[in-house]
Design a protein around this motif. Structure first.
Motif, mmCIF file in Angstrom:
data_model
loop_
_atom_site.group_PDB
_atom_site.id
_atom_site.type_symbol
_atom_site.label_atom_id
_atom_site.label_comp_id
_atom_site.label_asym_id
_atom_site.label_seq_id
_atom_site.Cartn_x
_atom_site.Cartn_y
_atom_site.Cartn_z
ATOM 1 N N VAL A 258 43.655 78.192 -2.512
ATOM 2 C CA VAL A 258 44.688 77.578 -1.488
ATOM 3 C C VAL A 258 45.996 78.675 -1.941
ATOM 4 O O VAL A 258 46.400 78.836 -3.078
ATOM 5 C CB VAL A 258 45.256 76.253 -1.992
ATOM 6 N N ILE A 259 46.606 78.952 -0.854
ATOM 7 C CA ILE A 259 47.894 79.820 -0.740
ATOM 8 C C ILE A 259 48.870 78.803 -0.238
ATOM 9 O O ILE A 259 48.769 78.372 0.817
ATOM 10 C CB ILE A 259 47.462 81.058 -0.086
ATOM 11 N N ILE A 260 50.156 78.979 -0.831
ATOM 12 C CA ILE A 260 51.273 78.039 -0.514
ATOM 13 C C ILE A 260 52.357 78.765 -0.316
ATOM 14 O O ILE A 260 52.856 79.417 -1.312
ATOM 15 C CB ILE A 260 51.282 76.926 -1.421
ATOM 16 N N GLY A 261 53.025 78.711 0.852
ATOM 17 C CA GLY A 261 54.330 79.485 1.213
ATOM 18 C C GLY A 261 54.580 79.662 2.725
ATOM 19 O O GLY A 261 53.759 78.899 3.490
ATOM 20 N N VAL A 287 45.513 77.869 3.766
ATOM 21 C CA VAL A 287 46.923 78.323 3.624
ATOM 22 C C VAL A 287 47.722 77.215 3.893
ATOM 23 O O VAL A 287 47.374 76.521 4.960
ATOM 24 C CB VAL A 287 47.289 79.576 4.546
ATOM 25 N N LEU A 288 48.621 76.631 3.233
ATOM 26 C CA LEU A 288 49.544 75.745 3.518
ATOM 27 C C LEU A 288 50.816 76.203 3.701
ATOM 28 O O LEU A 288 51.333 76.866 2.916
ATOM 29 C CB LEU A 288 49.647 74.742 2.418
ATOM 30 N N ARG A 291 54.620 74.291 10.079
ATOM 31 C CA ARG A 291 53.744 73.956 11.001
ATOM 32 C C ARG A 291 53.769 74.984 12.302
ATOM 33 O O ARG A 291 52.688 75.311 12.743
ATOM 34 C CB ARG A 291 54.200 72.727 11.876
ATOM 35 N N GLU A 292 54.680 75.536 12.489
ATOM 36 C CA GLU A 292 54.948 76.671 13.432
ATOM 37 C C GLU A 292 54.378 77.940 12.947
ATOM 38 O O GLU A 292 54.220 78.779 13.799
ATOM 39 C CB GLU A 292 56.496 76.809 13.613
ATOM 40 N N ASN A 293 53.796 77.879 11.852
ATOM 41 C CA ASN A 293 53.202 79.079 11.280
ATOM 42 C C ASN A 293 51.542 79.253 11.572
ATOM 43 O O ASN A 293 50.966 80.292 11.654
ATOM 44 C CB ASN A 293 53.166 79.564 9.958
ATOM 45 N N ILE A 294 51.138 78.072 12.010
ATOM 46 C CA ILE A 294 49.689 77.830 11.955
ATOM 47 C C ILE A 294 48.946 78.437 12.965
ATOM 48 O O ILE A 294 47.941 79.337 12.887
ATOM 49 C CB ILE A 294 49.314 76.227 12.251
ATOM 50 N N ASN A 307 46.709 74.731 7.277
ATOM 51 C CA ASN A 307 47.240 73.481 7.632
ATOM 52 C C ASN A 307 48.782 73.252 7.199
ATOM 53 O O ASN A 307 49.505 74.251 6.525
ATOM 54 C CB ASN A 307 46.722 72.444 6.526
ATOM 55 N N GLU A 308 49.605 72.459 7.968
ATOM 56 C CA GLU A 308 50.807 72.291 7.546
ATOM 57 C C GLU A 308 50.966 71.692 6.249
ATOM 58 O O GLU A 308 50.130 70.842 5.721
ATOM 59 C CB GLU A 308 51.442 71.006 8.504
ATOM 60 N N LEU A 309 52.133 72.196 5.350
ATOM 61 C CA LEU A 309 52.387 71.974 4.114
ATOM 62 C C LEU A 309 52.921 70.737 3.974
ATOM 63 O O LEU A 309 54.309 70.442 4.461
ATOM 64 C CB LEU A 309 53.060 72.886 3.331
#
Length: 508
Positions: A258-261, A287-288, A291-294, A307-309
């Motif tokens: 899981v990558i968060i950022g 990847v968390l 939302r606009e990055n998905i 997914n949205e974080l």
């Protein structure tokens, strides 16, 4: 190939590295164990350097040899005598001192004079024609800036068009830290003796060392029986880390990462980290992010799960994951802080980078299951000191970071340093100046995170990941050059680097 790549190939050097403070003891103990004198070792050193100089500069017929007032100068006297015997015209310039020479250096000086050689003072007007300069001014014991006549000789050598071969270490370079406190020889080749020194591999070493050669002087077997906690890691070890996969392997065997950022405006960071993890062999990568990055991430790399974080998605992913990477594009606002607060208590392997490190500097803690990957600026914030202090002794800085934060620390830069709680220290001998561009750290985080998911230990994942990262950059530089290299360019060579068992087929 680029000059940098040629240097990598030209030098066959050991993987053991010894602290500078141990060198004199090692030399004496080794000579005693073999029943040889220090003067005989000096003769071996001079002969090794002479042979390498002749090999690389066979047409050089007029040599200038610079000798200091220590054993490094003694090596220079031996080189000068051998060169004269080979029919080379030698001009020898020596520094003066009120103190007597060490016994073995005095023997080398006497042998030079007995062979008809002359010794000139430092203020000599140099011959108009010089084809090669031999640097024997200072050795590994120097810890201060060269002064007066010595500094002037170094500057004159650097300003001369003739190439320079340095004996043991370029004069003026600190053998432990790789720092130059003042004037330092800009060598084309450096011939180091007996053991590798850290200062030849990190800090400003690449500015001054040139092509590095090593000669053990017949003491290799003795050194093999000694223990050092410092190791050099390079591309030759890739096959040890990246072994062929079992034919029945499945994606569950290679880790759930899981990558968060990726806060507002930094979607590229987590996208690069995610693809780097996939290209290094991760089984599943989530990847968390915002939302606009998905949509942009999935469009660019559909193999990533995105997914949205949120508090709920983070809880679910932490339960699912084998490894967590947090920090690329995380930011230091409430969104990123809340995520980091939950990740802090993750019990499995994790890697903190970028803004996770900046937040850690504000609220320091110790975690034994964590890799930290600071560049010098982040390291300075973590230790509450200046970047200059970090760079003044990179090995010590990495050890201080481990003492304060535990786990494994990757202090990035030329000659990346890796340190762990058990005391081992690695110096990465891979990579080039083309990597001085945005996003390279994000790619490294993905590579190391992927290797953690493939069951490597924290320390091995850090070492293997840094070597793979640097080697991918070296391969790209060999094909395309360094200037303008992008972090995502490494994906074109990384796949080959992490599959060293694949036989390359040359195009016709």
């Amino acid at each position: 190939m680029t000059d940098h790549t040629m240097k990598k190939i030209a030098a066959s050097i050991p993987h053991s590295v010894w602290p500078a403070e141990d060198l004199k003891r090692l030399e004496t103990e080794a000579a005693d164990s073999l029943g040889i004198t220090l003067y005989e070792l000096m003769q071996r050193a001079g002969e090794a350097a002479f042979n390498i100089a002749r090999l690389h500069f066979p047409d050089a017929r007029r040599w200038l040899v610079l000798c200091g007032h220590g054993n490094n100068g003694g090596d220079g006297y031996v080189v000068a005598r051998l060169a004269t015997a080979a029919g080379i015209s030698v001009t020898l310039v020596a520094l003066e001192s009120d103190k007597p020479l060490p016994e073995e250096a005095e023997q080398a000086r006497a042998a030079w004079l007995n062979a008809g050689g002359e010794i000139h003072a430092a203020d000599l007007l140099w011959p108009e024609e010089i084809d090669l300069i031999i640097d024997g001014l200072f050795g590994t014991g120097l810890t201060r800036a060269p002064r007066d006549a010595a500094a002037e000789l170094i500057e004159r050598a650097n300003g001369h068009p003739a190439p320079v071969v340095a004996l043991d270490i370029p004069s003026g370079l600190n053998a432990q830290t790789g720092v130059a406190a003042g004037a330092v020889i800009n060598a084309c080749h450096t011939v180091t003796f007996i053991a590798l020194k850290p200062g030849l591999l990190t800090g400003k070493a690449r500015e001054w060392v040139g092509t590095l050669h090593h000669h053990g002087l017949g003491l290799d077997d003795f050194l093999a029986g000694q223990q050092t906690l410092i190791s050099r890691y390079d591309a030759s070890q890739l096959a040890h880390w990246f072994t062929p996969r079992r034919p029945t392997s499945h994606k569950g065997d290679f880790g759930r990462l899981v990558i968060i950022g990726g806060d507002h405006g930094t979607v590229g960071a987590v996208r690069m980290t995610g693809e780097a993890a996939l290209r290094t062999g991760a089984g599943l990568v989530r990847v968390l992010t915002r939302r606009e990055n998905i949509a942009p991430i999935i469009t660019a790399r559909p193999e990533l799960m995105v997914n949205e974080l949120t508090a709920e998605s983070l809880d679910e992913c932490l339960e699912w994951a084998d490894v967590v990477v947090i920090g690329p594009g995380l930011g230091q606002q409430e969104w990123g802080k809340k995520a980091l607060q939950k990740v802090e208590n993750f019990r499995k392997p994790m890697l903190w980078d970028a803004d996770a490190l900046n937040l850690l500097a504000i609220n320091p803690d110790k975690r034994h299951n964590r890799i930290l990957t600071p560049h010098p600026g982040e390291a300075a914030r973590l230790l509450n000191c200046s970047v200059a202090e970090i760079e003044s002794d990179r090995l010590l800085s990495a050890r201080r970071l481990v003492q304060r934060y535990a786990g494994v620390v990757v202090l990035k830069g030329a000659g990346t340093i890796i340190a762990c709680e058990e005391g081992e220290t690695g110096i990465i001998d891979a990579g080039n100046a083309g990597m001085a561009s945005g996003g390279m750290g994000d790619v490294l985080s993905g590579i190391i995170g992927s290797l953690l998911g493939q069951k490597m230990s924290l320390y091995d994942a850090a070492c293997a990941g840094c070597v793979a990262h640097g080697t991918a950059a070296d391969r790209f530089a060999a094909q395309q050059g360094q200037r303008g290299m992008l972090a995502t360019d490494l994906f074109s060579t990384l796949l080959r680097v992490v599959n060293p068992d694949v036989i390359e087929i040359e195009d016709d």
